[in-house]
Design a protein around this motif. Structure first.
Motif, PDB file in Angstrom:
ATOM      1  N   ASN A 111     -10.561   8.722   1.335  1.00 22.13           N
ATOM      2  CA  ASN A 111     -11.449   7.646   1.751  1.00 22.13           C
ATOM      3  C   ASN A 111     -12.737   7.598   0.945  1.00 22.13           C
ATOM      4  O   ASN A 111     -13.400   6.561   0.876  1.00 22.13           O
ATOM      5  CB  ASN A 111     -11.783   7.770   3.242  1.00 22.13           C
ATOM      6  N   LEU A 112     -13.113   8.722   0.340  1.00 20.70           N
ATOM      7  CA  LEU A 112     -14.315   8.738  -0.480  1.00 20.70           C
ATOM      8  C   LEU A 112     -14.158   7.928  -1.762  1.00 20.70           C
ATOM      9  O   LEU A 112     -15.138   7.547  -2.398  1.00 20.70           O
ATOM     10  CB  LEU A 112     -14.680  10.192  -0.843  1.00 20.70           C
ATOM     11  N   LYS A 113     -12.902   7.680  -2.174  1.00 18.43           N
ATOM     12  CA  LYS A 113     -12.601   6.838  -3.333  1.00 18.43           C
ATOM     13  C   LYS A 113     -13.116   7.413  -4.650  1.00 18.43           C
ATOM     14  O   LYS A 113     -13.284   6.693  -5.617  1.00 18.43           O
ATOM     15  CB  LYS A 113     -13.188   5.424  -3.143  1.00 18.43           C
ATOM     16  N   ASN A 114     -13.393   8.724  -4.690  1.00 17.85           N
ATOM     17  CA  ASN A 114     -13.815   9.322  -5.954  1.00 17.85           C
ATOM     18  C   ASN A 114     -12.632   9.515  -6.894  1.00 17.85           C
ATOM     19  O   ASN A 114     -12.791   9.586  -8.099  1.00 17.85           O
ATOM     20  CB  ASN A 114     -14.485  10.676  -5.696  1.00 17.85           C
ATOM     21  N   GLU A 115     -11.440   9.639  -6.310  1.00 18.31           N
ATOM     22  CA  GLU A 115     -10.233   9.798  -7.099  1.00 18.31           C
ATOM     23  C   GLU A 115      -9.309   8.615  -6.816  1.00 18.31           C
ATOM     24  O   GLU A 115      -9.694   7.658  -6.154  1.00 18.31           O
ATOM     25  CB  GLU A 115      -9.548  11.125  -6.746  1.00 18.31           C
ATOM     26  N   LEU A 116      -8.096   8.696  -7.327  1.00 18.27           N
ATOM     27  CA  LEU A 116      -7.131   7.617  -7.123  1.00 18.27           C
ATOM     28  C   LEU A 116      -6.481   7.757  -5.753  1.00 18.27           C
ATOM     29  O   LEU A 116      -5.859   8.769  -5.455  1.00 18.27           O
ATOM     30  CB  LEU A 116      -6.069   7.676  -8.223  1.00 18.27           C
ATOM     31  N   ALA A 117      -6.642   6.752  -4.904  1.00 17.98           N
ATOM     32  CA  ALA A 117      -6.037   6.748  -3.570  1.00 17.98           C
ATOM     33  C   ALA A 117      -4.953   5.680  -3.532  1.00 17.98           C
ATOM     34  O   ALA A 117      -5.240   4.497  -3.692  1.00 17.98           O
ATOM     35  CB  ALA A 117      -7.100   6.477  -2.512  1.00 17.98           C
ATOM     36  N   VAL A 118      -3.698   6.096  -3.343  1.00 15.31           N
ATOM     37  CA  VAL A 118      -2.557   5.178  -3.355  1.00 15.31           C
ATOM     38  C   VAL A 118      -1.814   5.279  -2.035  1.00 15.31           C
ATOM     39  O   VAL A 118      -1.473   6.372  -1.586  1.00 15.31           O
ATOM     40  CB  VAL A 118      -1.600   5.501  -4.527  1.00 15.31           C
ATOM     41  N   THR A 119      -1.559   4.146  -1.407  1.00 15.38           N
ATOM     42  CA  THR A 119      -0.793   4.101  -0.166  1.00 15.38           C
ATOM     43  C   THR A 119       0.655   3.715  -0.457  1.00 15.38           C
ATOM     44  O   THR A 119       0.984   3.300  -1.579  1.00 15.38           O
ATOM     45  CB  THR A 119      -1.393   3.075   0.804  1.00 15.38           C
ATOM     46  N   LEU A 120       1.493   3.856   0.557  1.00 15.93           N
ATOM     47  CA  LEU A 120       2.881   3.403   0.415  1.00 15.93           C
ATOM     48  C   LEU A 120       2.922   1.934   0.005  1.00 15.93           C
ATOM     49  O   LEU A 120       3.719   1.533  -0.842  1.00 15.93           O
ATOM     50  CB  LEU A 120       3.628   3.592   1.731  1.00 15.93           C
ATOM     51  N   ARG A 121       2.067   1.131   0.616  1.00 21.74           N
ATOM     52  CA  ARG A 121       2.021  -0.298   0.310  1.00 21.74           C
ATOM     53  C   ARG A 121       1.692  -0.524  -1.171  1.00 21.74           C
ATOM     54  O   ARG A 121       2.345  -1.316  -1.851  1.00 21.74           O
ATOM     55  CB  ARG A 121       0.975  -0.986   1.196  1.00 21.74           C
ATOM     56  N   ASP A 122       0.672   0.189  -1.677  1.00 26.24           N
ATOM     57  CA  ASP A 122       0.300   0.063  -3.094  1.00 26.24           C
ATOM     58  C   ASP A 122       1.481   0.418  -3.996  1.00 26.24           C
ATOM     59  O   ASP A 122       1.755  -0.275  -4.985  1.00 26.24           O
ATOM     60  CB  ASP A 122      -0.876   0.991  -3.424  1.00 26.24           C
ATOM     61  N   SER A 128       7.729  -3.103  -7.292  1.00 21.27           N
ATOM     62  CA  SER A 128       8.498  -4.348  -7.257  1.00 21.27           C
ATOM     63  C   SER A 128       7.855  -5.476  -8.064  1.00 21.27           C
ATOM     64  O   SER A 128       8.397  -6.577  -8.113  1.00 21.27           O
ATOM     65  CB  SER A 128       8.682  -4.803  -5.806  1.00 21.27           C
ATOM     66  N   SER A 129       6.711  -5.211  -8.690  1.00 24.40           N
ATOM     67  CA  SER A 129       6.013  -6.247  -9.449  1.00 24.40           C
ATOM     68  C   SER A 129       6.420  -6.229 -10.911  1.00 24.40           C
ATOM     69  O   SER A 129       6.875  -5.205 -11.441  1.00 24.40           O
ATOM     70  CB  SER A 129       4.499  -6.053  -9.343  1.00 24.40           C
ATOM     71  N   GLN A 130       6.231  -7.361 -11.574  1.00 25.01           N
ATOM     72  CA  GLN A 130       6.518  -7.458 -12.998  1.00 25.01           C
ATOM     73  C   GLN A 130       5.312  -6.988 -13.810  1.00 25.01           C
ATOM     74  O   GLN A 130       4.169  -7.298 -13.483  1.00 25.01           O
ATOM     75  CB  GLN A 130       6.849  -8.900 -13.373  1.00 25.01           C
ATOM     76  N   GLY A 131       5.579  -6.232 -14.875  1.00 25.83           N
ATOM     77  CA  GLY A 131       4.538  -5.865 -15.816  1.00 25.83           C
ATOM     78  C   GLY A 131       3.636  -4.730 -15.406  1.00 25.83           C
ATOM     79  O   GLY A 131       2.545  -4.579 -15.959  1.00 25.83           O
ATOM     80  N   ILE A 132       4.072  -3.895 -14.453  1.00 21.54           N
ATOM     81  CA  ILE A 132       3.270  -2.731 -14.073  1.00 21.54           C
ATOM     82  C   ILE A 132       4.185  -1.666 -13.483  1.00 21.54           C
ATOM     83  O   ILE A 132       5.161  -1.977 -12.803  1.00 21.54           O
ATOM     84  CB  ILE A 132       2.162  -3.109 -13.069  1.00 21.54           C
ATOM     85  N   SER A 133       3.878  -0.400 -13.776  1.00 23.46           N
ATOM     86  CA  SER A 133       4.602   0.726 -13.196  1.00 23.46           C
ATOM     87  C   SER A 133       3.685   1.449 -12.215  1.00 23.46           C
ATOM     88  O   SER A 133       2.461   1.481 -12.405  1.00 23.46           O
ATOM     89  CB  SER A 133       5.061   1.693 -14.294  1.00 23.46           C
ATOM     90  N   PRO A 134       4.234   2.053 -11.165  1.00 20.75           N
ATOM     91  CA  PRO A 134       3.401   2.645 -10.113  1.00 20.75           C
ATOM     92  C   PRO A 134       2.799   3.989 -10.500  1.00 20.75           C
ATOM     93  O   PRO A 134       3.264   4.674 -11.413  1.00 20.75           O
ATOM     94  CB  PRO A 134       4.386   2.800  -8.951  1.00 20.75           C
ATOM     95  N   VAL A 135       1.766   4.363  -9.785  1.00 19.89           N
ATOM     96  CA  VAL A 135       1.116   5.662  -9.934  1.00 19.89           C
ATOM     97  C   VAL A 135       0.907   6.245  -8.543  1.00 19.89           C
ATOM     98  O   VAL A 135       1.052   5.560  -7.538  1.00 19.89           O
ATOM     99  CB  VAL A 135      -0.243   5.554 -10.655  1.00 19.89           C
ATOM    100  N   MET A 136       0.559   7.521  -8.505  1.00 20.58           N
ATOM    101  CA  MET A 136       0.209   8.192  -7.247  1.00 20.58           C
ATOM    102  C   MET A 136      -1.007   9.066  -7.482  1.00 20.58           C
ATOM    103  O   MET A 136      -1.286   9.484  -8.607  1.00 20.58           O
ATOM    104  CB  MET A 136       1.349   9.103  -6.758  1.00 20.58           C
ATOM    105  N   GLY A 137      -1.702   9.378  -6.377  1.00 21.62           N
ATOM    106  CA  GLY A 137      -2.731  10.396  -6.434  1.00 21.62           C
ATOM    107  C   GLY A 137      -2.091  11.776  -6.538  1.00 21.62           C
ATOM    108  O   GLY A 137      -0.912  11.956  -6.237  1.00 21.62           O
ATOM    109  N   VAL A 138      -2.869  12.755  -6.967  1.00 21.88           N
ATOM    110  CA  VAL A 138      -2.362  14.114  -7.176  1.00 21.88           C
ATOM    111  C   VAL A 138      -3.229  15.098  -6.400  1.00 21.88           C
ATOM    112  O   VAL A 138      -4.454  14.962  -6.336  1.00 21.88           O
ATOM    113  CB  VAL A 138      -2.376  14.488  -8.672  1.00 21.88           C
ATOM    114  N   ILE A 139      -2.600  16.083  -5.816  1.00 20.90           N
ATOM    115  CA  ILE A 139      -3.289  17.164  -5.127  1.00 20.90           C
ATOM    116  C   ILE A 139      -2.696  18.484  -5.599  1.00 20.90           C
ATOM    117  O   ILE A 139      -1.512  18.547  -5.947  1.00 20.90           O
ATOM    118  CB  ILE A 139      -3.155  17.006  -3.590  1.00 20.90           C
ATOM    119  N   GLU A 140      -3.515  19.520  -5.653  1.00 23.71           N
ATOM    120  CA  GLU A 140      -3.002  20.823  -6.064  1.00 23.71           C
ATOM    121  C   GLU A 140      -3.766  21.930  -5.353  1.00 23.71           C
ATOM    122  O   GLU A 140      -4.893  21.736  -4.892  1.00 23.71           O
ATOM    123  CB  GLU A 140      -3.097  21.008  -7.580  1.00 23.71           C
ATOM    124  N   SER A 141      -3.134  23.086  -5.263  1.00 26.62           N
ATOM    125  CA  SER A 141      -3.767  24.241  -4.628  1.00 26.62           C
ATOM    126  C   SER A 141      -4.918  24.722  -5.486  1.00 26.62           C
ATOM    127  O   SER A 141      -4.889  24.650  -6.713  1.00 26.62           O
ATOM    128  CB  SER A 141      -2.757  25.371  -4.435  1.00 26.62           C
TER     129      SER A 141
END
Length: 317
Positions: free
Chosen positions: A91-102, A108-121
């Motif tokens: 929620n702080l939006k300092n990093e990439l926040a991606v929801t299922l909807r995003d 399913s859109s033309q001309g773009i591939s999806p991304v996800m946020g990343v978390i690590e230990s």
């Protein structure tokens, strides 16, 4: 047995061993292990499409170098449940926040591939006897055909956010030349504009980035209330932003060769006739798109000019 069947069987087992039926609308974050993400997540995503109880605002993340269970087992300061910590960090939006909807929309859109946020230990450094296993947000994950192809680090993700018009607010830090300290700006407005020029198979894009903010940190001897010093700070911050953007662009366009930036989507939206001619071979053309970047930044000085802890003779005017 497919990953989809395994996922459904796990949900069924959890229901059988509980006195209550699972209510998945309470799910806050979905964690996907790195190895599974590289194998492909098409079957896994199918589980979340058909059940009307699934919340599309649920965050979805890749666990870099591990599995989702590691995050779930981690205790985190200030929060009783680690999931709540992740939701607050997103929620702080300092990093990439991606929801299922995003993710579904990009897939399913033309001309773009999806991304996800990343978390690590992340192991805290409180001494060898008192080390704590925590976790941190760690950039973004690039997908192609619903398979993980690589990562962007935190600075590259900042550049990615600029390129995709996600940098509505955030923080930018920059080092001044000759070891004269560093400065930081807190953005309160940011915008991206793309202009496309298509001449046959040659595609040129001009990306204009603009931002406004105020200095949140000045660890330098500069009195930024003076116009010449403020200009030095602005130029350093502009160069830092441009470098982050170029690093992200280089990695996505030349190394991974997947349009996670939505350049194809921009052509589709603004010039659908040209897109019809380009879309079949866009995957091959995207790495050769000629991209120019211009940055315009307005910086306010905040509450003070020079650092208050410096003596008068130490301040550069």
């Amino acid at each position: 047995m497919s990953n989809r069947e395994k996922c459904q069987r796990s949900l069924s087992k959890a229901t059988e061993n509980s006195s209550r039926r699972l209510f998945t609308a309470h799910r806050g974050v979905i964690f996907i292990g790195e190895s599974l993400a590289k194998y492909g997540i098409k079957d896994i995503l199918d589980v979340y499409i058909h059940d009307p109880r699934q919340r599309l605002k649920t965050y979805i993340m890749v666990v870099k170098g591990g599995e989702g269970r590691e995050i779930l087992r981690t205790k985190y300061p200030f929060e009783q449940v680690p999931i709540e910590a992740v939701k607050e960090m997103e929620n702080l939006k300092n990093e990439l926040a991606v929801t299922l909807r995003d993710f579904f929309i990009a897939s399913s859109s033309q001309g773009i591939s999806p991304v996800m946020g990343v978390i690590e230990s992340d192991v805290s450094s409180e001494g060898s006897e008192n080390k704590k296993q925590l976790f941190k947000l760690a950039g973004s994950a690039i997908f192609k055909d619903l398979k993980l192809v690589g990562f962007l680090n935190e600075k590259e993700t900042s550049g990615y956010n600029w390129l995709t018009d996600r940098m509505k607010n955030g923080r930018i830090n920059a080092n001044l030349p000759d070891g004269n300290g560093n400065v930081g700006i807190l953005l309160n407005h940011a915008n991206r504009r793309i202009t496309t020029e298509i001449n046959g198979s040659k595609i040129k894009m001009l990306i204009q980035l603009s931002g406004e903010g105020s200095l949140s940190e000045n660890n330098s001897p500069l009195d930024v209330s003076l116009p010449k010093n403020l200009e030095i700070v602005q130029n350093v911050l502009k160069e830092t932003i441009e470098q982050q953007v170029r690093d992200a662009l280089l990695k996505v366009q030349k190394r991974y060769k997947v349009d996670s930036l939505g350049f194809g989507r921009e052509i589709y939206r603004n010039n659908p006739k040209q897109w019809k001619l380009l879309k079949e071979h866009w995957e091959d053309q995207f790495p050769d798109v000629d991209v120019s970047i211009k940055v315009k930044l307005m910086v306010g000085t905040g509450m003070a000019g020079p650092p208050l802890q410096l003596k008068e003779e130490e301040i550069k005017k």
